[in-house]
Design a protein around this motif. Sequence first.
Motif, PDB file in Angstrom:
ATOM      1  N   LEU A   6       0.814  -1.137   0.027  1.00 34.71           N
ATOM      2  CA  LEU A   6      -0.019   0.117   0.171  1.00 34.71           C
ATOM      3  C   LEU A   6       0.651   1.262  -0.044  1.00 34.71           C
ATOM      4  N   THR A  21      -1.721  -8.255  -0.738  1.00 32.17           N
ATOM      5  CA  THR A  21      -2.923  -7.902  -0.293  1.00 32.17           C
ATOM      6  C   THR A  21      -4.263  -8.671  -0.107  1.00 32.17           C
ATOM      7  N   GLN A  47      -9.719  -5.316   0.978  1.00 29.42           N
ATOM      8  CA  GLN A  47      -9.011  -4.396  -0.341  1.00 29.42           C
ATOM      9  C   GLN A  47      -9.033  -5.061  -1.615  1.00 29.42           C
ATOM     10  N   GLU A  50     -12.220  -5.213  -3.255  1.00 30.74           N
ATOM     11  CA  GLU A  50     -12.601  -3.737  -3.712  1.00 30.74           C
ATOM     12  C   GLU A  50     -12.177  -3.595  -5.220  1.00 30.74           C
ATOM     13  N   LEU A  95     -12.963   0.781   4.739  1.00 28.17           N
ATOM     14  CA  LEU A  95     -11.768   0.110   5.032  1.00 28.17           C
ATOM     15  C   LEU A  95     -10.723   1.132   5.673  1.00 28.17           C
ATOM     16  N   ASP A 114      -7.393   0.348   9.813  1.00 30.37           N
ATOM     17  CA  ASP A 114      -6.431   0.138   8.592  1.00 30.37           C
ATOM     18  C   ASP A 114      -4.966   0.078   9.211  1.00 30.37           C
TER      19      ASP A 114
END
Length: 291
Positions: free
Chosen positions: A20, A45, A52, A55, A68, A72
Amino acid sequence: MAARRLRSGLGQLFATRTALGRGRRAYNTSQAFAEVLRLPSKQLTKLVFPLQELERHLVPGSRPDFHLKTFDPSLEDIAKSDGVFTATVRNRIEYLSSAVSLDHAPDLLCPEVCFIGRSNVGKSSLIKALFSLAPEVEVRVSKKPGHTKKMNFFKVGKYFTLVDMPGYGYRAPEDFVKMVETYLKERKNLMRTFLLVDSVVGIQKMDNIAIEMCEEFALPYVMVLTKIDKSSKGHLLKQVLEIQKFVDTKTQGCFPQLFPVSAVTYSGIHLLRCFIANITGNLKTNGFQVS
């Protein structure tokens, strides 16, 4: 796959760049999580942040809120939380006792979390996965629904207690309602209830009864979606969207963010451990307030 080779080990120092884009940071982590950090970004991920990853498959232009950012954590936070669940000489993780009623439950002062769900939702399998860094802990898993008949208490070092509640629905104990209602209403050190929902079939009638119970007692609870490895990506996304809409519009005490998990691939397990460590006061993730 690295997730299937998860095992406990000595902490080692690693430097990693997160998928990320949170920059490079060195920190202590278990050998198990170190294996996860070696995965390519997309696989990491999918394993650590499955919501995530889901998504990414949304139809362009649709903007459902998966919340989200509500919880986090960084990979550093997640690595630290794995330490809470790792059995060592100083951090004993063990089955403590079983009880058929609150009167017979162990009198403990440390924070407590409980896991509740429909028979055959995969509750015991999930708890076994959470305790995979403490392989000596015996969590009995049966292929037959309704195996758990008592409240089973597991002590996680000095940190907290985890309670495996009997499943509701098929083959539930005759005194299930009295047992569970009394525990949920009167257990003073209960920090959060984790309500497990089968992601393959979604929220069922019996789940609604459990949800109503949590809402009536004004209990803070979390929805954990189990068996996410059993569905196609499209079917899973459909179920997640429906359940997210239900949480947003039909509940008040439910944590807004869902936790999809698989006890088979370990997807979502690390994130769920981190959340538990936070709500029991054993880890503080920046920006997250326990309510």
